[in-house]
Write a protein that holds these residues in place. Structure first.
Motif, short mmCIF file in Angstrom:
data_model
loop_
_atom_site.label_atom_id
_atom_site.label_comp_id
_atom_site.label_asym_id
_atom_site.label_seq_id
_atom_site.Cartn_x
_atom_site.Cartn_y
_atom_site.Cartn_z
N PRO A 83 0.82 -1.23 0.00
CA PRO A 83 0.00 0.00 0.00
C PRO A 83 0.84 1.26 0.00
O PRO A 83 1.94 1.32 0.56
N ILE A 84 0.33 2.27 -0.66
CA ILE A 84 0.97 3.59 -0.65
C ILE A 84 0.01 4.57 0.00
O ILE A 84 -1.20 4.48 -0.17
N LYS A 85 0.56 5.49 0.76
CA LYS A 85 -0.26 6.41 1.54
C LYS A 85 0.21 7.85 1.33
O LYS A 85 1.42 8.10 1.21
N PRO A 86 -0.72 8.80 1.33
CA PRO A 86 -0.32 10.21 1.30
C PRO A 86 0.36 10.59 2.61
O PRO A 86 0.16 9.93 3.65
N THR A 87 1.17 11.63 2.61
CA THR A 87 1.90 12.03 3.80
C THR A 87 0.98 12.62 4.86
O THR A 87 1.32 12.64 6.04
N ALA A 88 -0.18 13.09 4.45
CA ALA A 88 -1.13 13.65 5.40
C ALA A 88 -2.54 13.40 4.88
O ALA A 88 -2.76 13.28 3.67
N PRO A 98 -7.42 4.98 -2.84
CA PRO A 98 -8.35 5.04 -1.71
C PRO A 98 -7.60 4.89 -0.39
O PRO A 98 -6.38 4.64 -0.39
N PRO A 99 -8.28 5.01 0.75
CA PRO A 99 -7.61 4.90 2.04
C PRO A 99 -6.85 3.59 2.25
O PRO A 99 -5.88 3.54 3.02
N SER A 100 -7.26 2.52 1.58
CA SER A 100 -6.55 1.24 1.72
C SER A 100 -5.12 1.30 1.19
O SER A 100 -4.28 0.47 1.51
N ALA A 141 -15.93 3.73 -16.11
CA ALA A 141 -15.39 4.55 -15.03
C ALA A 141 -16.46 5.39 -14.36
O ALA A 141 -17.41 5.86 -14.99
N ASN A 142 -16.28 5.56 -13.04
CA ASN A 142 -17.12 6.52 -12.34
C ASN A 142 -16.97 7.89 -13.01
O ASN A 142 -15.93 8.21 -13.59
N THR A 143 -18.00 8.69 -12.90
CA THR A 143 -17.93 10.03 -13.51
C THR A 143 -17.29 11.04 -12.59
O THR A 143 -16.84 12.09 -13.03
N ALA A 144 -17.24 10.75 -11.29
CA ALA A 144 -16.61 11.66 -10.33
C ALA A 144 -16.12 10.85 -9.14
O ALA A 144 -16.59 9.74 -8.88
N GLY A 145 -15.15 11.39 -8.42
CA GLY A 145 -14.63 10.72 -7.23
C GLY A 145 -13.75 11.65 -6.43
O GLY A 145 -13.23 12.64 -6.95
N GLY A 146 -13.56 11.32 -5.16
CA GLY A 146 -12.80 12.20 -4.27
C GLY A 146 -11.48 11.64 -3.81
O GLY A 146 -10.77 12.30 -3.04
N TYR A 147 -11.10 10.44 -4.27
CA TYR A 147 -9.80 9.90 -3.89
C TYR A 147 -8.70 10.65 -4.63
O TYR A 147 -8.87 11.06 -5.79
N PRO A 148 -7.54 10.83 -3.99
CA PRO A 148 -6.43 11.51 -4.67
C PRO A 148 -5.97 10.74 -5.91
O PRO A 148 -5.94 9.51 -5.92
N LYS A 149 -5.61 11.47 -6.93
CA LYS A 149 -5.14 10.89 -8.20
C LYS A 149 -3.61 10.91 -8.20
O LYS A 149 -3.01 11.97 -8.10
N ILE A 150 -3.01 9.73 -8.34
CA ILE A 150 -1.55 9.67 -8.34
C ILE A 150 -0.98 9.71 -9.76
O ILE A 150 0.12 10.19 -9.99
N ALA A 151 -1.74 9.19 -10.74
CA ALA A 151 -1.24 9.15 -12.12
C ALA A 151 -2.41 8.89 -13.07
O ALA A 151 -3.53 8.60 -12.63
N GLY A 152 -2.12 9.00 -14.35
CA GLY A 152 -3.11 8.68 -15.38
C GLY A 152 -2.46 7.87 -16.48
O GLY A 152 -1.40 8.24 -17.00
N VAL A 153 -3.06 6.72 -16.82
CA VAL A 153 -2.54 5.88 -17.90
C VAL A 153 -2.76 6.60 -19.22
O VAL A 153 -3.82 7.18 -19.46
N ILE A 154 -1.76 6.59 -20.09
CA ILE A 154 -1.93 7.23 -21.39
C ILE A 154 -3.01 6.48 -22.17
O ILE A 154 -3.14 5.26 -22.06
#
Length: 331
Positions: free
Chosen positions: A229-234, A251-253, A263-276
């Motif tokens: 798992p990867i987590k944001p610093t805060a 997500p928090p996990s 795909a969902n049309t909207a979401g609140g999880y942080p975006k780390i990257a986007g596949v080309i």
């Protein structure tokens, strides 16, 4: 007309999707491997966005109630017509009563059956694609079931194909320089750092350096990835924002989710990257359990790959047209 003889869950009618309605909460849907649908339609003489059958659970069988021209793309296996092996990525002619069977491909996840004239299901919001989450589009908004009967659309191309069919070199081979194969068993997927990448600090680098596995909790909406798992610093409270296929959210996990065709049309999880965008078809062909490694890309590289794919599609189109002109001259 065709009749479904044997099928599993989640096999649906799909085309290239219905973009332009995300603002009212409608996902684009469409084929998980849109390149396979586009190439198949070119081969049988349809518009690029004609509706096809997306098969992701096997075995799958259908009966031709009326004869027709068809092709099977996407798969790396051999379809069977009345027990006779056929080449994929090639046009074929079926007679009334013949049965087409698709078995589990050796490596890939999905196959597409395209028919001259497409499939005559209703157009909703500019598309014939099935939206499973919305319960509309395609064949009554649901997966195909045994006994379903679907008419062909009106073909724009009436010339019979050559006896040997019109075939094409599949994208994975024709574009091997643009799409490298697995490295140490992991499929390289190119992505560009997204808006909240910096929130992950050292874990952001772990996203790129580790091997991820597509978990069993994956579907046409999104691929959930298993790994460290990867987590944001805060903890950051974020408002929901628009998302599209290819966006990778965390997500928090701490285990990323790649948004896919539904795909969902909207979401609140942080975006780390986007596949080309041009790598999405390869993700669409990756099975549950497949291993992935994300590779840093750039907008310039993404554009260059997009141009390579466009040249390939145009070469297929020109070859198909050349064969058809030759046939017409002979009649």
């Amino acid at each position: 007309m065709i009749e479904i003889v044997e099928t599993g869950p989640f096999n649906t009618v799909q085309d290239l999707g219905r973009p332009g309605y995300r603002d009212i909460g409608v996902s684009a849907s469409g084929a998980m491997d849109p390149l396979a649908v586009k190439i198949g339609n070119i081969l049988v003489g349809n518009n690029d966005d004609a509706a096809a059958i997306e098969v992701q659970t096997f075995p799958f069988k259908l009966r031709f109630e009326t004869g027709g021209v068809f092709g099977v793309t996407g798969t790396d296996g051999h379809p069977m017509l009345d027990g006779r092996e056929l080449f994929p990525w090639c046009t074929h002619v079926a007679e009334p009563g013949q049965i087409l069977e698709l078995r589990q491909p050796p490596r890939l996840a999905r196959a597409y059956i395209v028919f001259r004239g497409g499939l005559d299901v209703p157009i909703l919001m500019g598309s014939r694609s099935t939206s499973l989450r919305g319960g509309f589009g395609g064949n009554a908004g649901r997966p195909l079931i045994k006994g379903d009967r679907i008419e062909f659309g009106t073909p724009s191309d009436v010339l019979p194909p050559p006896a040997s069919g019109i075939a094409v070199i599949e994208p994975a081979v024709a574009l091997r320089d643009a799409f490298p194969g697995p490295i140490d068993g992991a499929l390289p997927i190119r992505a560009i750092a997204a808006g909240e990448h910096e929130l992950f600090a050292a874990d952001g680098e772990a996203f790129w350096s580790q091997t991820w596995r597509i978990s069993s909790s994956s579907d046409r909406t999104g691929y959930r990835l298993s790994g460290e798992p990867i987590k944001p610093t805060a903890t950051v409270e974020m408002r929901s924002h628009g998302v599209v296929p290819g966006v990778i959210q965390v997500p928090p996990s701490g285990e990323p989710i790649i948004q896919m065709s539904d795909a969902n049309t909207a979401g609140g999880y942080p975006k780390i990257a986007g596949v080309i965008e041009c790598d999405l078809w390869r993700l669409g062909q990756a099975r549950i359990g497949s291993r992935l490694r994300f590779v840093r890309s750039t907008h310039a590289e993404a554009r260059a790959i997009e141009q390579a794919v466009a040249r390939y599609v145009e070469d297929v189109r020109k070859t198909s047209q050349m064969v058809k002109r030759a046939l017409k001259a002979m009649t």
